[in-house]
Design an enzyme around this catalytic site. Structure first.
Site, PDB file in Angstrom:
ATOM      1  N   ASP A  34      -0.718   4.068  11.858  1.00 53.35           N
ATOM      2  CA  ASP A  34       0.051   5.228  12.301  1.00 53.35           C
ATOM      3  C   ASP A  34      -0.726   6.016  13.347  1.00 53.35           C
ATOM      4  O   ASP A  34      -0.165   6.550  14.289  1.00 53.35           O
ATOM      5  CB  ASP A  34       0.344   6.157  11.109  1.00 53.35           C
ATOM      6  N   PHE A  35      -2.042   6.076  13.127  1.00 53.45           N
ATOM      7  CA  PHE A  35      -2.897   6.834  14.033  1.00 53.45           C
ATOM      8  C   PHE A  35      -2.828   6.253  15.447  1.00 53.45           C
ATOM      9  O   PHE A  35      -2.617   6.980  16.421  1.00 53.45           O
ATOM     10  CB  PHE A  35      -4.335   6.793  13.500  1.00 53.45           C
ATOM     11  N   ASP A  38       0.676   6.924  16.876  1.00 52.00           N
ATOM     12  CA  ASP A  38       0.846   8.320  17.297  1.00 52.00           C
ATOM     13  C   ASP A  38       0.153   8.570  18.642  1.00 52.00           C
ATOM     14  O   ASP A  38       0.664   9.283  19.498  1.00 52.00           O
ATOM     15  CB  ASP A  38       0.279   9.279  16.247  1.00 52.00           C
ATOM     16  N   GLU A 117       3.407  22.246   3.012  1.00 56.73           N
ATOM     17  CA  GLU A 117       3.803  21.218   2.040  1.00 56.73           C
ATOM     18  C   GLU A 117       3.053  19.919   2.331  1.00 56.73           C
ATOM     19  O   GLU A 117       2.728  19.659   3.479  1.00 56.73           O
ATOM     20  CB  GLU A 117       5.307  20.915   2.178  1.00 56.73           C
ATOM     21  N   LYS A 119       2.692  16.192   3.402  1.00 54.40           N
ATOM     22  CA  LYS A 119       3.543  15.287   4.181  1.00 54.40           C
ATOM     23  C   LYS A 119       3.476  13.930   3.502  1.00 54.40           C
ATOM     24  O   LYS A 119       2.440  13.261   3.517  1.00 54.40           O
ATOM     25  CB  LYS A 119       3.037  15.191   5.615  1.00 54.40           C
ATOM     26  N   ASP A 121       4.145  10.088   2.814  1.00 54.34           N
ATOM     27  CA  ASP A 121       4.333   8.917   3.650  1.00 54.34           C
ATOM     28  C   ASP A 121       5.260   7.934   2.935  1.00 54.34           C
ATOM     29  O   ASP A 121       4.817   6.997   2.291  1.00 54.34           O
ATOM     30  CB  ASP A 121       2.957   8.282   3.917  1.00 54.34           C
ATOM     31  N   ARG A 140      17.806   7.640   7.037  1.00 52.32           N
ATOM     32  CA  ARG A 140      17.891   8.477   8.231  1.00 52.32           C
ATOM     33  C   ARG A 140      18.630   7.785   9.365  1.00 52.32           C
ATOM     34  O   ARG A 140      19.345   8.418  10.135  1.00 52.32           O
ATOM     35  CB  ARG A 140      16.492   8.896   8.703  1.00 52.32           C
ATOM     36  N   TYR A 233      12.698  17.717  -0.818  1.00 51.74           N
ATOM     37  CA  TYR A 233      12.168  18.992  -0.310  1.00 51.74           C
ATOM     38  C   TYR A 233      12.972  19.578   0.836  1.00 51.74           C
ATOM     39  O   TYR A 233      12.729  20.681   1.271  1.00 51.74           O
ATOM     40  CB  TYR A 233      10.714  18.810   0.150  1.00 51.74           C
ATOM     41  N   LYS A 298       6.105  24.913   7.796  1.00 50.08           N
ATOM     42  CA  LYS A 298       7.463  25.348   8.136  1.00 50.08           C
ATOM     43  C   LYS A 298       7.553  26.868   8.082  1.00 50.08           C
ATOM     44  O   LYS A 298       6.933  27.483   7.210  1.00 50.08           O
ATOM     45  CB  LYS A 298       8.477  24.794   7.129  1.00 50.08           C
ATOM     46  N   LYS A 329      -1.346  16.081  10.948  1.00 46.96           N
ATOM     47  CA  LYS A 329      -1.729  14.837  10.273  1.00 46.96           C
ATOM     48  C   LYS A 329      -3.239  14.712  10.130  1.00 46.96           C
ATOM     49  O   LYS A 329      -3.985  15.126  11.005  1.00 46.96           O
ATOM     50  CB  LYS A 329      -1.143  13.629  11.018  1.00 46.96           C
ATOM     51  N   CYS A 423     -12.779 -25.127  -5.204  1.00 50.74           N
ATOM     52  CA  CYS A 423     -12.848 -23.898  -5.993  1.00 50.74           C
ATOM     53  C   CYS A 423     -14.311 -23.542  -6.274  1.00 50.74           C
ATOM     54  O   CYS A 423     -15.063 -24.393  -6.749  1.00 50.74           O
ATOM     55  CB  CYS A 423     -12.083 -24.093  -7.304  1.00 50.74           C
ATOM     56  N   CYS A 426     -14.906 -24.114 -10.345  1.00 49.41           N
ATOM     57  CA  CYS A 426     -14.874 -25.407 -11.035  1.00 49.41           C
ATOM     58  C   CYS A 426     -14.972 -26.594 -10.079  1.00 49.41           C
ATOM     59  O   CYS A 426     -15.046 -27.736 -10.517  1.00 49.41           O
ATOM     60  CB  CYS A 426     -13.611 -25.515 -11.881  1.00 49.41           C
ATOM     61  N   CYS A 441      -6.696 -22.798  -6.868  1.00 52.52           N
ATOM     62  CA  CYS A 441      -7.424 -23.777  -7.656  1.00 52.52           C
ATOM     63  C   CYS A 441      -6.379 -24.325  -8.620  1.00 52.52           C
ATOM     64  O   CYS A 441      -5.788 -23.575  -9.389  1.00 52.52           O
ATOM     65  CB  CYS A 441      -8.554 -23.113  -8.433  1.00 52.52           C
ATOM     66  N   CYS A 446      -9.817 -24.213 -15.424  1.00 53.44           N
ATOM     67  CA  CYS A 446     -10.881 -23.607 -14.613  1.00 53.44           C
ATOM     68  C   CYS A 446     -11.425 -22.393 -15.376  1.00 53.44           C
ATOM     69  O   CYS A 446     -10.664 -21.514 -15.777  1.00 53.44           O
ATOM     70  CB  CYS A 446     -10.298 -23.179 -13.273  1.00 53.44           C
TER      71      CYS A 446
HETATM   72 ZN    ZN Z   1     -11.290 -23.575 -10.332  1.00 50.44          ZN
END
Ligand code: ZN
Length: 694
Positions: A34-35, A38, A117, A119, A121, A140, A233, A298, A329, A423, A426, A441, A446
């Protein structure tokens, strides 16, 4: 920047932002954080402002001038009575101060009163209550029109279908649009991801995407299995419009009507108090059940909100975002760490999950030294190599994950990662089933798989055997004393005493805990069996319905689903039903149940709800057609709660046929046999009489 350069960059950013909008809103599968999104969107908006002529030359359509559209195939569309907007957001305190300064100028008063409030996500939702009854839930969409997801939203157990009026509180309005977010609790998110691992399927990136994706499933029974939650809300259209006059009063009304509202809303006078409230929120948000990525500020007073108004497109007079609210944010909790090595973790069904072993690093208040790498495809896609410097992210209670590589710091000796072919526990050759992302595996004996099954069964979330943790489980399996789960109940005191000096006390404690666990609640055993898709909540539903391990193990598909594949047990949809029946079709799993019972296990069945002296007790109902306000599951739950039973076919013994739209042959048969046919309204009236409301 020259005019030509600006045009190029605007064109490029519009394409990119639109692509990421599509991935985020429509597919719920974002590729970037998101960063980063944005930041990209902000760069575009700034350029469009600085170079308006160039922006227009590129075209008059821009993602900055519309709301990300979530509408999907397969849903009926519905219009919002009052448009749904998005919030302008910032990561910068100085911009929040500008937001306040602007409002002070517009309103002409200082200090202004705000609410702060969390926010959340999640996925945005608008609920419509008419005469206090939930009639519709709409996403929405593009802000004007969204998808009708009412059937899916009705599966949310914490959401009342009816608003409660209470004395001294805001009256229940004739019509109201209540806005909020659909989310998943961290524990549910982790459960589903662990299940995805065990099933060899792709993990979900974060709770928000999973919640949004789940809300758009076309089968409500599948939605019910994922236990969505909602928090409310926001206020859209309302008749009468004057029931509350401030944000604080609105939150109070939401809770008074019995709806899940925000746990706390801070009130702040002036921007300094706002910033202080945001800091308090940031320090406490790790304890919230939902993911939060910031604070929403708000104006508290509705009259002042109206004065401030909305940003929007002039010619279409369309509201884009309110001028009276702003989202602040929090920058993501992300750290750089050296990836020392990649190891494989063997799960209880044999799935091999690659794990990043990191140079320990501080992240979101904890020391992180391991992070999940999901699967082989994910490692290849991100080209993660041993010796790389990687970015690690963590949110809330989510397991930390490696989100990418800092290529600038890649050393030349780092080579692409090659997934092991055997694996680590085993030595069995690793396999990959068709359509799965996971490597497995394939050896059911195992030792690590057995140890994990034992650990799961004995864990707090299952039969809860104190003293049987990872280390003890490993010892028991290594010594060969436990090869399958029922072996736990055949452990010999003499063997355990042979483990070393001064173990007598702990041995007796362990054996006592094992003995006590024989009478654990039935759902704990059901959960402990490790049936795919079945978590604790589903296990409780199954225990309430089947009341014994034998009955559950012997259940046929017809006991879970009706002829059309509709669910007959609340919370258990088709996927889960098939998984359960498929699980017990395997001889090894039936042997597991037989072994437990032979070892003297006597699970405690849930108390039966005894309903006597009511008109519905003992009555048999047959459901047919689609009811306007209830799913089949809900109707079944209501009937059973009132002491009645639901049957699949009509006979002379049938008490009532509850018929909805497009009722078929069952309705004709009921008429022929003279059985009472009732509709939903009559059914509800019957229930109301039951409860003494009538
Ligand atoms: Zn295994």
């Amino acid at each position: 920047m020259t005019s030509a350069e600006a045009q190029d960059r605007i064109r490029q950013l519009r394409t990119e932002v639109s692509r990421h909008d599509e991935l985020y809103y429509r597919n719920a599968r974002p590729e970037i954080s998101d960063f980063d999104y944005d930041r990209m969107r902000r760069e575009l908006a700034d350029l469009e402002r600085a170079f308006p002529a160039e922006a227009l030359a590129v075209g008059d359509e821009s993602p900055t001038r519309r709301i990300g559209d979530d509408r999907a195939q397969g849903f009926v569309r519905a219009r919002h009575a009052s448009g749904m907007t998005t919030l302008e957001n910032t990561y910068d305190e100085a911009e929040l101060r500008e937001f306040d300064a602007r409002l002070v100028r517009v309103i002409g008063r200082e200090p202004l009163e705000y609410t702060v409030e969390p926010k959340i996500d999640g996925a945005s939702i608008s609920l419509i209550y008419e005469q206090g009854r939930l009639v519709r839930a709409i996403t929405r969409g593009d802000g004007e029109e969204g998808d009708d997801v009412t059937a899916n939203v009705r599966t949310i157990r914490s959401l009342p279908q009816r608003l409660h009026a209470s004395d001294g509180e805001a009256p229940v309005p004739e019509f109201v649009e209540i806005r909020g977010e659909i989310y998943l609790r961290f524990e549910e998110f982790n459960r589903i991801n662990e299940e995805q691992d065990e099933l060899g399927l792709e993990r979900y990136a974060n709770p928000r995407n999973l919640a949004a994706g789940t809300l758009k499933l076309l089968d409500p029974a599948l939605v019910a299995e994922r236990r969505l939650e909602v928090v409310l809300y926001g206020l859209g259209a309302c008749r009468p419009a004057t029931i509350v006059s401030s944000q604080v009063d609105w939150h109070r009304a939401v809770r008074a009507w019995g709806l899940p509202g925000l746990a706390s809303v801070a009130r702040a006078r002036g921007i300094d108090e706002v910033l202080a409230a945001i800091r308090v929120l940031d320090s406490g948000r790790a304890g919230f059940p939902y993911a939060t990525d910031g604070a929403v500020v708000k104006l508290n007073d509705f009259a002042q909100q109206r004065e401030a108004g909305f940003r929007g497109e002039g010619e279409r007079a369309r509201k884009l975002s309110p001028r009276w609210a702003c989202a602040y944010k929090f920058a993501p909790e992300r750290a750089e760490a050296l990836l020392r090595s990649i190891t494989l973790q063997v799960g209880r069904t044999g799935v091999l999950t690659p794990v990043a072993e990191l140079e320990p690093v501080q992240l979101a208040g904890t020391t992180v030294s391991r992070a999940t790498l999901h699967n082989a495809d994910e490692i290849a896609r991100k080209d993660i190599r041993e010796g790389d410097t990687v970015w690690v992210e963590k949110a809330g209670e989510i397991i930390p994950a490696v989100i990418g590589v800092n290529l600038v710091r890649r050393r030349p000796e780092c080579v692409p990662y090659v997934f092991p072919t055997s694996c680590p526990a085993c030595g069995a050759a690793v396999v990959r089933h068709e359509g799965e992302v996971a490597m497995r595996c394939p050896n059911p004996s195992c030792t690590v798989q057995v140890r994990r099954r034992v650990q799961h069964f004995a864990s707090k979330a299952c039969v809860d055997i104190e003293g049987l943790g990872e280390a003890m489980a490993e010892t028991l399996v290594q010594r060969g004393w436990v090869r399958t789960v029922p072996d736990i109940y055949r452990l010999r005191r003499d063997d355990l005493l042979g483990l070393g000096k001064s173990v007598e006390k702990s041995t007796d404690k362990l054996l006592a805990a094992i003995e006590t666990s024989k009478r654990a609640e039935l759902w704990r055993f059901v959960h402990g069996l490790g049936i795919p898709h079945v978590g604790a909540a589903a296990a409780k539903d199954l225990a309430a319905r089947f009341r014994s391990l034998e009955a559950l193990a012997g259940a046929t598909l017809g006991e879970f689903l009706d002829a059309k594949g509709g669910s007959l047990i609340a919370g258990i949809g088709e996927t889960m039903a098939r998984a359960i029946v498929g699980f017990f079709a395997e001889a090894g799993h039936r042997a597991l149940v037989d072994g437990l019972l032979a070892a003297g296990v006597q699970p405690t069945a849930p108390e039966e709800k005894v309903v006597t002296g009511t008109a519905l007790a003992g009555s048999t109902f047959v459901l047919t057609g689609t009811l306007p306000g209830l799913t089949r599951e809900e109707a079944t739950t209501l009937i059973e709660a009132a002491g009645g039973k639901v049957s699949g076919s009509v006979s002379k013994k049938t008490g009532y046929v509850l018929a909805g739209e497009e009722a078929g042959s069952k309705l004709e048969k009921a008429r022929t046999l003279g059985v009472s046919v009732i509709d939903e309204a009559q059914f509800r009236a019957l229930l109301a009489v039951e409860r003494g409301e009538g």
